[in-house]
Design a protein around this motif. Structure first.
Motif, mmCIF file in Angstrom:
data_model
loop_
_atom_site.group_PDB
_atom_site.id
_atom_site.type_symbol
_atom_site.label_atom_id
_atom_site.label_comp_id
_atom_site.label_asym_id
_atom_site.label_seq_id
_atom_site.Cartn_x
_atom_site.Cartn_y
_atom_site.Cartn_z
ATOM 1 N N GLN A 1 16.718 3.266 20.977
ATOM 2 C CA GLN A 1 17.970 2.967 20.273
ATOM 3 C C GLN A 1 19.085 3.627 21.081
ATOM 4 N N THR A 2 20.254 3.006 21.140
ATOM 5 C CA THR A 2 21.326 3.488 22.022
ATOM 6 C C THR A 2 21.772 4.921 21.735
ATOM 7 N N THR A 3 21.496 5.401 20.508
ATOM 8 C CA THR A 3 22.085 6.676 20.092
ATOM 9 C C THR A 3 21.071 7.813 19.987
ATOM 10 N N MET A 4 19.898 7.653 20.606
ATOM 11 C CA MET A 4 18.888 8.714 20.515
ATOM 12 C C MET A 4 19.252 9.891 21.423
ATOM 13 N N GLY B 1 31.153 12.212 15.574
ATOM 14 C CA GLY B 1 30.325 11.131 16.107
ATOM 15 C C GLY B 1 31.168 9.966 16.606
ATOM 16 N N ALA B 2 30.500 9.027 17.280
ATOM 17 C CA ALA B 2 31.189 7.895 17.918
ATOM 18 C C ALA B 2 31.789 6.924 16.906
ATOM 19 N N SER B 3 31.421 7.074 15.629
ATOM 20 C CA SER B 3 31.982 6.171 14.616
ATOM 21 C C SER B 3 32.956 6.897 13.692
ATOM 22 N N PHE C 1 35.668 7.977 18.167
ATOM 23 C CA PHE C 1 35.400 6.566 18.488
ATOM 24 C C PHE C 1 34.997 6.320 19.945
ATOM 25 N N CYS C 2 33.901 5.555 20.101
ATOM 26 C CA CYS C 2 33.473 5.119 21.437
ATOM 27 C C CYS C 2 34.083 3.744 21.703
ATOM 28 N N ARG C 3 33.844 3.225 22.907
ATOM 29 C CA ARG C 3 34.487 1.939 23.228
ATOM 30 C C ARG C 3 33.869 0.795 22.429
ATOM 31 N N GLY C 4 32.567 0.901 22.096
ATOM 32 C CA GLY C 4 31.917 -0.165 21.319
ATOM 33 C C GLY C 4 32.514 -0.263 19.922
ATOM 34 N N VAL C 5 32.785 0.896 19.322
ATOM 35 C CA VAL C 5 33.372 0.935 17.979
ATOM 36 C C VAL C 5 34.825 0.460 18.037
ATOM 37 N N THR C 6 35.550 0.944 19.050
ATOM 38 C CA THR C 6 36.954 0.541 19.202
ATOM 39 C C THR C 6 37.045 -0.975 19.367
ATOM 40 N N THR D 1 29.091 -7.373 18.485
ATOM 41 C CA THR D 1 27.931 -6.597 18.959
ATOM 42 C C THR D 1 28.297 -5.845 20.236
ATOM 43 N N CYS D 2 27.955 -4.561 20.273
ATOM 44 C CA CYS D 2 28.273 -3.751 21.452
ATOM 45 C C CYS D 2 27.469 -4.239 22.667
ATOM 46 N N GLU D 3 28.112 -4.249 23.816
ATOM 47 C CA GLU D 3 27.448 -4.715 25.044
ATOM 48 C C GLU D 3 26.233 -3.852 25.379
ATOM 49 N N ASP D 4 26.284 -2.560 25.011
ATOM 50 C CA ASP D 4 25.141 -1.678 25.297
ATOM 51 C C ASP D 4 23.919 -2.080 24.473
ATOM 52 N N VAL D 5 24.156 -2.597 23.275
ATOM 53 C CA VAL D 5 23.045 -3.070 22.441
ATOM 54 C C VAL D 5 22.475 -4.349 23.061
ATOM 55 N N LYS D 6 23.354 -5.219 23.528
ATOM 56 C CA LYS D 6 22.891 -6.488 24.122
ATOM 57 C C LYS D 6 22.073 -6.251 25.395
ATOM 58 N N ILE E 1 20.019 4.572 26.392
ATOM 59 C CA ILE E 1 20.953 5.418 25.634
ATOM 60 C C ILE E 1 22.340 5.137 26.192
ATOM 61 N N CYS E 2 23.287 4.826 25.323
ATOM 62 C CA CYS E 2 24.575 4.386 25.861
ATOM 63 C C CYS E 2 25.357 5.579 26.412
ATOM 64 N N ARG E 3 26.267 5.262 27.303
ATOM 65 C CA ARG E 3 27.057 6.282 27.992
ATOM 66 C C ARG E 3 27.891 7.102 27.000
ATOM 67 N N ALA E 4 28.410 6.412 25.986
ATOM 68 C CA ALA E 4 29.256 7.099 25.003
ATOM 69 C C ALA E 4 28.456 8.167 24.259
ATOM 70 N N THR E 5 27.222 7.833 23.895
ATOM 71 C CA THR E 5 26.359 8.788 23.197
ATOM 72 C C THR E 5 26.082 9.978 24.104
ATOM 73 N N GLN E 6 25.736 9.650 25.354
ATOM 74 C CA GLN E 6 25.421 10.699 26.324
ATOM 75 C C GLN E 6 26.618 11.632 26.538
HETATM 76 S S1 SF4 Z 1 27.596 4.402 20.275
HETATM 77 FE FE1 SF4 Z 1 27.142 3.288 22.191
HETATM 78 S S2 SF4 Z 1 25.946 1.520 21.539
HETATM 79 FE FE2 SF4 Z 1 26.940 2.310 19.698
HETATM 80 S S3 SF4 Z 1 28.840 1.137 19.583
HETATM 81 FE FE3 SF4 Z 1 29.313 3.007 20.715
HETATM 82 S S4 SF4 Z 1 29.115 2.426 22.888
HETATM 83 FE FE4 SF4 Z 1 28.056 0.862 21.658
#
Ligand code: SF4
Length: 383
Positions: free
Chosen positions: A240-243, A362-364, A45-50, A136-141, A272-277
Protein backbone atom coordinates in the motif's frame (compact mmCIF):
# COMPACT_ATOMS: atom_id res chain seq x y z
CA UNK A 1 -27.06 23.70 -6.90
CA UNK A 2 -24.48 26.51 -6.53
CA UNK A 3 -21.33 25.42 -4.71
CA UNK A 4 -19.33 27.93 -2.66
CA UNK A 5 -15.93 26.85 -3.93
CA UNK A 6 -13.84 29.87 -2.94
CA UNK A 7 -14.94 29.55 0.70
CA UNK A 8 -14.17 25.82 0.65
CA UNK A 9 -10.77 26.49 -0.92
CA UNK A 10 -9.77 28.99 1.74
CA UNK A 11 -10.95 26.64 4.54
CA UNK A 12 -9.05 23.64 3.20
CA UNK A 13 -5.84 25.18 1.92
CA UNK A 14 -4.93 28.17 4.05
CA UNK A 15 -4.29 28.90 7.70
CA UNK A 16 -2.67 32.04 9.05
CA UNK A 17 -0.93 30.40 12.02
CA UNK A 18 0.53 27.61 9.91
CA UNK A 19 1.73 30.13 7.29
CA UNK A 20 3.36 32.22 10.02
CA UNK A 21 5.13 29.16 11.44
CA UNK A 22 6.33 28.09 7.99
CA UNK A 23 7.67 31.58 7.24
CA UNK A 24 9.17 32.00 10.72
CA UNK A 25 12.72 33.30 10.72
CA UNK A 26 13.56 30.49 13.17
CA UNK A 27 12.56 27.81 10.65
CA UNK A 28 9.11 26.29 11.25
CA UNK A 29 9.14 27.16 14.94
CA UNK A 30 6.63 28.88 17.19
CA UNK A 31 7.10 30.02 20.76
CA UNK A 32 4.21 29.78 23.20
CA UNK A 33 5.40 31.01 26.61
CA UNK A 34 8.37 28.82 27.51
CA UNK A 35 7.38 26.10 25.06
CA UNK A 36 8.82 25.68 21.58
CA UNK A 37 6.40 24.21 19.04
CA UNK A 38 8.15 22.65 16.04
CA UNK A 39 6.92 21.62 12.62
CA UNK A 40 8.83 19.23 10.32
CA UNK A 41 10.33 20.18 6.96
CA UNK A 42 7.43 18.45 5.14
CA UNK A 43 3.92 17.99 6.51
CA UNK A 44 0.23 18.02 5.59
CA UNK A 45 -1.38 17.70 2.16
CA UNK A 46 0.53 15.68 -0.44
CA UNK A 47 0.25 16.28 -4.17
CA UNK A 48 -2.21 13.38 -4.63
CA UNK A 49 -4.59 14.88 -2.06
CA UNK A 50 -4.13 18.40 -3.43
CA UNK A 51 -4.92 17.14 -6.94
CA UNK A 52 -8.01 15.21 -5.79
CA UNK A 53 -9.39 18.26 -3.98
CA UNK A 54 -8.54 20.57 -6.89
CA UNK A 55 -10.42 18.24 -9.28
CA UNK A 56 -13.41 18.13 -6.92
CA UNK A 57 -13.49 21.92 -6.67
CA UNK A 58 -13.08 22.33 -10.42
CA UNK A 59 -16.09 20.01 -10.87
CA UNK A 60 -18.07 22.03 -8.32
CA UNK A 61 -17.21 25.22 -10.20
CA UNK A 62 -18.35 23.90 -13.54
CA UNK A 63 -21.71 22.30 -12.78
CA UNK A 64 -25.03 23.08 -11.26
CA UNK A 65 -25.93 19.38 -11.15
CA UNK A 66 -25.28 16.87 -8.37
CA UNK A 67 -21.71 16.00 -7.36
CA UNK A 68 -21.35 12.46 -6.06
CA UNK A 69 -18.19 11.09 -4.47
CA UNK A 70 -17.70 7.31 -4.61
CA UNK A 71 -16.38 7.17 -1.03
CA UNK A 72 -14.44 9.61 1.13
CA UNK A 73 -12.22 11.67 -1.15
CA UNK A 74 -9.37 11.23 1.36
CA UNK A 75 -9.33 9.85 4.90
CA UNK A 76 -9.87 13.03 6.86
CA UNK A 77 -13.23 13.70 8.56
CA UNK A 78 -12.75 17.50 8.51
CA UNK A 79 -12.28 17.53 4.73
CA UNK A 80 -15.17 15.17 3.96
CA UNK A 81 -17.47 17.09 6.29
CA UNK A 82 -16.64 20.40 4.60
CA UNK A 83 -17.27 18.87 1.15
CA UNK A 84 -20.66 17.58 2.30
CA UNK A 85 -21.52 20.95 3.86
CA UNK A 86 -20.70 22.49 0.48
CA UNK A 87 -23.30 20.20 -1.14
CA UNK A 88 -21.28 17.16 -2.28
CA UNK A 89 -22.95 13.77 -1.70
CA UNK A 90 -20.98 10.79 -0.32
CA UNK A 91 -23.38 7.82 -0.52
CA UNK A 92 -23.03 4.46 1.26
CA UNK A 93 -20.83 1.99 -0.59
CA UNK A 94 -23.77 -0.43 -0.84
CA UNK A 95 -25.63 2.13 -2.98
CA UNK A 96 -22.82 2.95 -5.46
CA UNK A 97 -24.03 0.68 -8.26
CA UNK A 98 -27.60 1.93 -8.10
CA UNK A 99 -26.44 5.54 -8.00
CA UNK A 100 -24.27 4.98 -11.08
CA UNK A 101 -27.18 3.32 -12.93
CA UNK A 102 -29.57 6.16 -12.04
CA UNK A 103 -27.17 9.05 -12.68
CA UNK A 104 -28.14 11.78 -15.13
CA UNK A 105 -26.04 13.71 -17.63
CA UNK A 106 -26.05 16.80 -15.41
CA UNK A 107 -24.42 14.87 -12.53
CA UNK A 108 -20.71 14.53 -11.85
CA UNK A 109 -19.29 11.40 -10.23
CA UNK A 110 -15.84 11.66 -8.63
CA UNK A 111 -13.50 8.71 -8.05
CA UNK A 112 -11.58 9.35 -4.78
CA UNK A 113 -7.79 9.49 -4.41
CA UNK A 114 -7.52 5.80 -3.37
CA UNK A 115 -9.30 4.65 -6.54
CA UNK A 116 -12.23 2.25 -6.78
CA UNK A 117 -12.61 -1.46 -7.42
CA UNK A 118 -12.35 -2.61 -11.03
CA UNK A 119 -15.95 -3.81 -11.38
CA UNK A 120 -17.21 -0.41 -10.26
CA UNK A 121 -14.92 1.29 -12.77
CA UNK A 122 -16.31 -0.99 -15.49
CA UNK A 123 -19.82 -0.06 -14.45
CA UNK A 124 -18.92 3.63 -14.73
CA UNK A 125 -17.73 2.98 -18.28
CA UNK A 126 -20.84 1.08 -19.35
CA UNK A 127 -23.81 2.27 -17.28
CA UNK A 128 -23.12 5.86 -16.32
CA UNK A 129 -24.64 8.97 -17.90
CA UNK A 130 -22.88 11.37 -15.52
CA UNK A 131 -19.55 13.05 -16.18
CA UNK A 132 -16.82 11.04 -14.43
CA UNK A 133 -13.86 12.79 -12.79
CA UNK A 134 -11.03 10.42 -11.89
CA UNK A 135 -9.10 11.71 -8.85
CA UNK A 136 -7.20 8.45 -8.32
CA UNK A 137 -3.62 9.27 -7.32
CA UNK A 138 -1.03 8.42 -9.98
CA UNK A 139 1.03 6.58 -7.34
CA UNK A 140 -1.89 4.23 -6.74
CA UNK A 141 -2.27 3.64 -10.49
CA UNK A 142 1.42 2.75 -10.71
CA UNK A 143 0.76 -0.16 -8.33
CA UNK A 144 -2.17 -1.28 -10.47
CA UNK A 145 0.09 -1.46 -13.53
CA UNK A 146 2.55 -3.67 -11.62
CA UNK A 147 -0.03 -6.05 -10.11
CA UNK A 148 -1.94 -6.39 -13.38
CA UNK A 149 1.14 -7.63 -15.22
CA UNK A 150 2.11 -9.95 -12.33
CA UNK A 151 -1.45 -11.33 -12.32
CA UNK A 152 -1.21 -12.03 -16.06
CA UNK A 153 1.95 -14.06 -15.33
CA UNK A 154 -0.07 -16.13 -12.83
CA UNK A 155 2.21 -15.15 -9.95
CA UNK A 156 1.25 -15.18 -6.27
CA UNK A 157 0.82 -11.53 -5.34
CA UNK A 158 1.47 -10.41 -1.77
CA UNK A 159 -0.17 -7.09 -0.92
CA UNK A 160 1.26 -5.42 2.18
CA UNK A 161 -1.55 -3.29 3.60
CA UNK A 162 -4.80 -3.20 5.49
CA UNK A 163 -7.43 -5.53 3.93
CA UNK A 164 -10.27 -3.11 4.72
CA UNK A 165 -8.52 -0.01 3.27
CA UNK A 166 -10.09 1.39 0.07
CA UNK A 167 -6.73 1.46 -1.71
CA UNK A 168 -6.02 -2.21 -0.96
CA UNK A 169 -9.54 -3.22 -2.02
CA UNK A 170 -9.05 -1.39 -5.33
CA UNK A 171 -5.61 -2.98 -5.81
CA UNK A 172 -6.89 -6.45 -4.88
CA UNK A 173 -9.55 -6.19 -7.59
CA UNK A 174 -6.76 -5.68 -10.16
CA UNK A 175 -4.48 -8.37 -8.70
CA UNK A 176 -6.82 -11.32 -8.67
CA UNK A 177 -7.27 -13.58 -11.69
CA UNK A 178 -6.14 -17.17 -12.10
CA UNK A 179 -3.56 -16.64 -9.35
CA UNK A 180 -3.29 -16.43 -5.57
CA UNK A 181 -3.37 -13.09 -3.73
CA UNK A 182 -2.34 -12.72 -0.10
CA UNK A 183 -2.92 -9.56 1.93
CA UNK A 184 -0.79 -9.11 5.02
CA UNK A 185 -1.35 -6.08 7.27
CA UNK A 186 1.81 -6.23 9.39
CA UNK A 187 5.27 -7.74 9.21
CA UNK A 188 4.56 -9.95 12.24
CA UNK A 189 1.92 -11.72 10.14
CA UNK A 190 4.64 -12.53 7.61
CA UNK A 191 6.02 -15.18 9.96
CA UNK A 192 2.78 -17.12 9.68
CA UNK A 193 2.81 -16.59 5.95
CA UNK A 194 6.39 -17.77 5.83
CA UNK A 195 5.51 -21.04 7.60
CA UNK A 196 2.56 -21.64 5.29
CA UNK A 197 4.56 -20.99 2.16
CA UNK A 198 7.44 -23.17 3.35
CA UNK A 199 4.99 -26.01 3.90
CA UNK A 200 3.59 -25.47 0.44
CA UNK A 201 7.08 -25.54 -1.03
CA UNK A 202 7.77 -28.88 0.65
CA UNK A 203 4.42 -30.24 -0.58
CA UNK A 204 2.85 -30.48 2.84
CA UNK A 205 -0.80 -29.60 3.24
CA UNK A 206 -1.71 -25.93 3.26
CA UNK A 207 -3.95 -24.76 6.06
CA UNK A 208 -4.80 -21.43 4.46
CA UNK A 209 -7.74 -22.72 2.44
CA UNK A 210 -9.45 -19.97 0.50
CA UNK A 211 -12.76 -20.35 2.31
CA UNK A 212 -11.21 -20.07 5.77
CA UNK A 213 -8.34 -17.82 4.96
CA UNK A 214 -10.30 -14.82 3.74
CA UNK A 215 -11.25 -14.20 7.37
CA UNK A 216 -8.19 -12.20 8.49
CA UNK A 217 -9.19 -12.41 12.16
CA UNK A 218 -8.57 -16.16 12.13
CA UNK A 219 -5.32 -15.99 10.22
CA UNK A 220 -3.15 -13.54 12.12
CA UNK A 221 -4.48 -10.70 9.99
CA UNK A 222 -3.68 -12.46 6.70
CA UNK A 223 -6.34 -12.67 3.99
CA UNK A 224 -5.80 -15.20 1.19
CA UNK A 225 -7.64 -15.46 -2.11
CA UNK A 226 -7.32 -18.52 -4.38
CA UNK A 227 -5.11 -20.20 -1.76
CA UNK A 228 -5.00 -23.42 -3.84
CA UNK A 229 -2.96 -21.51 -6.47
CA UNK A 230 -0.33 -20.33 -3.99
CA UNK A 231 3.15 -20.62 -5.51
CA UNK A 232 6.13 -19.69 -3.26
CA UNK A 233 8.50 -19.92 -6.25
CA UNK A 234 6.66 -17.06 -8.00
CA UNK A 235 6.02 -14.36 -5.42
CA UNK A 236 5.41 -10.70 -6.26
CA UNK A 237 5.21 -7.98 -3.62
CA UNK A 238 3.38 -4.64 -3.73
CA UNK A 239 2.81 -2.41 -0.69
CA UNK A 240 0.00 0.00 0.00
CA UNK A 241 1.40 3.45 -0.86
CA UNK A 242 1.39 4.59 2.77
CA UNK A 243 3.16 1.74 4.58
CA UNK A 244 6.34 2.13 6.62
CA UNK A 245 9.42 1.96 4.43
CA UNK A 246 11.39 0.02 7.09
CA UNK A 247 8.66 -2.64 7.37
CA UNK A 248 8.41 -2.99 3.60
CA UNK A 249 12.16 -3.67 3.50
CA UNK A 250 11.78 -6.30 6.25
CA UNK A 251 8.98 -8.00 4.36
CA UNK A 252 10.96 -7.89 1.12
CA UNK A 253 13.77 -9.76 2.87
CA UNK A 254 11.43 -12.44 4.24
CA UNK A 255 9.80 -12.98 0.85
CA UNK A 256 13.13 -12.95 -0.99
CA UNK A 257 14.35 -15.79 1.26
CA UNK A 258 11.13 -17.71 0.73
CA UNK A 259 11.31 -17.33 -3.03
CA UNK A 260 14.94 -18.42 -3.14
CA UNK A 261 14.22 -21.45 -0.92
CA UNK A 262 11.43 -22.43 -3.34
CA UNK A 263 13.75 -22.03 -6.34
CA UNK A 264 12.30 -18.76 -7.62
CA UNK A 265 12.86 -15.02 -7.36
CA UNK A 266 10.78 -12.29 -5.80
CA UNK A 267 9.34 -9.61 -8.07
CA UNK A 268 8.79 -6.37 -6.21
CA UNK A 269 7.95 -2.83 -7.12
CA UNK A 270 8.77 0.21 -5.03
CA UNK A 271 5.22 1.26 -4.25
CA UNK A 272 5.51 3.47 -1.15
CA UNK A 273 4.78 6.91 -2.51
CA UNK A 274 7.32 9.70 -2.33
CA UNK A 275 5.01 11.90 -0.27
CA UNK A 276 4.69 9.22 2.42
CA UNK A 277 8.43 8.66 2.43
CA UNK A 278 9.17 12.40 2.70
CA UNK A 279 6.80 12.83 5.65
CA UNK A 280 8.24 9.80 7.44
CA UNK A 281 11.83 11.02 6.89
CA UNK A 282 11.00 14.58 7.99
CA UNK A 283 9.24 13.32 11.14
CA UNK A 284 12.22 11.15 12.08
CA UNK A 285 14.67 13.98 11.43
CA UNK A 286 12.67 16.41 13.57
CA UNK A 287 12.44 13.97 16.48
CA UNK A 288 16.06 12.83 16.31
CA UNK A 289 17.52 16.32 16.04
CA UNK A 290 15.29 18.10 18.55
CA UNK A 291 14.22 15.46 21.08
CA UNK A 292 10.73 16.88 21.71
CA UNK A 293 9.14 15.90 25.02
CA UNK A 294 5.77 15.50 23.29
CA UNK A 295 4.94 14.65 19.66
CA UNK A 296 1.40 15.40 18.52
CA UNK A 297 0.47 13.56 15.32
CA UNK A 298 -2.60 15.08 13.66
CA UNK A 299 -4.86 13.39 11.13
CA UNK A 300 -7.91 11.22 10.49
CA UNK A 301 -8.00 7.98 12.50
CA UNK A 302 -8.65 6.03 9.27
CA UNK A 303 -5.63 7.59 7.60
CA UNK A 304 -3.01 4.92 7.01
CA UNK A 305 -0.10 7.32 6.39
CA UNK A 306 -0.90 9.25 9.59
CA UNK A 307 -1.13 6.05 11.65
CA UNK A 308 2.28 5.04 10.30
CA UNK A 309 3.78 8.45 11.12
CA UNK A 310 2.57 7.90 14.68
CA UNK A 311 4.03 4.36 14.77
CA UNK A 312 7.51 5.54 13.80
CA UNK A 313 7.71 8.42 16.29
CA UNK A 314 6.13 6.73 19.30
CA UNK A 315 9.14 4.44 19.63
CA UNK A 316 11.35 7.55 19.98
CA UNK A 317 9.32 10.03 22.04
CA UNK A 318 6.11 10.37 24.04
CA UNK A 319 3.57 10.66 21.22
CA UNK A 320 -0.16 11.08 20.82
CA UNK A 321 -2.35 10.67 17.72
CA UNK A 322 -5.25 13.13 17.61
CA UNK A 323 -7.87 14.11 15.06
CA UNK A 324 -7.81 17.82 15.85
CA UNK A 325 -7.98 20.56 18.49
CA UNK A 326 -11.20 19.15 19.98
CA UNK A 327 -9.13 16.25 21.37
CA UNK A 328 -7.09 18.56 23.62
CA UNK A 329 -8.39 20.16 26.81
CA UNK A 330 -6.95 21.53 30.05
CA UNK A 331 -7.65 18.44 32.10
CA UNK A 332 -7.52 15.58 29.61
CA UNK A 333 -6.85 14.48 26.10
CA UNK A 334 -8.58 12.10 23.76
CA UNK A 335 -6.19 10.19 21.51
CA UNK A 336 -6.13 7.16 19.26
CA UNK A 337 -4.22 3.89 19.21
CA UNK A 338 -4.16 2.66 15.59
CA UNK A 339 -3.09 -0.85 16.63
CA UNK A 340 -6.02 -1.55 18.95
CA UNK A 341 -8.21 0.88 16.98
CA UNK A 342 -9.31 2.39 20.29
CA UNK A 343 -9.77 6.01 21.25
CA UNK A 344 -8.34 6.57 24.71
CA UNK A 345 -8.90 9.29 27.30
CA UNK A 346 -5.91 10.51 29.29
CA UNK A 347 -7.05 12.40 32.35
CA UNK A 348 -3.75 13.43 33.82
CA UNK A 349 -2.46 16.06 31.45
CA UNK A 350 -0.07 18.57 32.85
CA UNK A 351 0.65 20.90 29.95
CA UNK A 352 3.25 22.89 31.91
CA UNK A 353 5.65 19.93 31.79
CA UNK A 354 6.12 20.17 28.01
CA UNK A 355 8.86 22.51 26.81
CA UNK A 356 9.38 21.13 23.31
CA UNK A 357 6.37 19.97 21.32
CA UNK A 358 6.59 18.60 17.77
CA UNK A 359 3.51 18.76 15.53
CA UNK A 360 3.28 16.21 12.72
CA UNK A 361 0.48 16.06 10.18
CA UNK A 362 -0.45 13.26 7.79
CA UNK A 363 -0.73 13.71 4.01
CA UNK A 364 -4.50 14.15 4.27
CA UNK A 365 -4.47 16.72 7.08
CA UNK A 366 -5.46 20.27 6.04
CA UNK A 367 -3.63 23.35 7.33
CA UNK A 368 -6.84 24.52 9.00
CA UNK A 369 -6.77 21.52 11.37
CA UNK A 370 -3.08 22.05 12.17
CA UNK A 371 -3.79 25.75 12.78
CA UNK A 372 -6.64 24.91 15.18
CA UNK A 373 -4.25 22.71 17.18
CA UNK A 374 -1.73 25.57 17.36
CA UNK A 375 -4.45 27.92 18.62
CA UNK A 376 -5.60 25.35 21.21
CA UNK A 377 -2.01 24.97 22.44
CA UNK A 378 -1.89 28.75 22.93
CA UNK A 379 -4.85 28.35 25.31
CA UNK A 380 -3.42 25.33 27.12
CA UNK A 381 0.29 26.07 27.52
CA UNK A 382 1.31 28.43 30.33
CA UNK A 383 2.57 31.83 29.14
S1 SF4 B 1 -0.23 9.73 0.20
FE1 SF4 B 1 0.84 9.18 -1.72
S2 SF4 B 1 -0.52 7.72 -2.72
FE2 SF4 B 1 -1.75 8.76 -1.17
S3 SF4 B 1 -2.67 10.47 -2.29
FE3 SF4 B 1 -0.77 11.24 -1.38
S4 SF4 B 1 0.77 11.03 -3.02
FE4 SF4 B 1 -0.98 9.72 -3.55
Amino acid sequence: MAFNVSKLKSILFTDTDVSLAVKSAHGKLLYIGNTTVMLPEVFGFCRGVTRALALAMEAMNSTSGKIILLGEIIHNPFVNKRLMEAGVTIPDEADFKEIIRNSSNTDTIIIPAFGIEKNLEEQLQTHCKARVVDATCEDVKRIWTFVSSEKDLGRTIVLFGKPSHSEIKATLSRSLGHNCVIIIPKVASAEKLSRELTETASNKSVSLHPSKSTDPEKNGGIAVFNGHLMNPAALSLASQTTMLHSETLELTEILTDLSLAAGGTLHSCSTICRATQQRQDAALELCRENSPDLVIVIGGYDSSNTANLFRIVRSLQKSIFIEGAHCLSESHLSHHDPDSNETLIDEEMNWSEFKRIALLAGASCPSAVIGEVIRRLRQLLPH
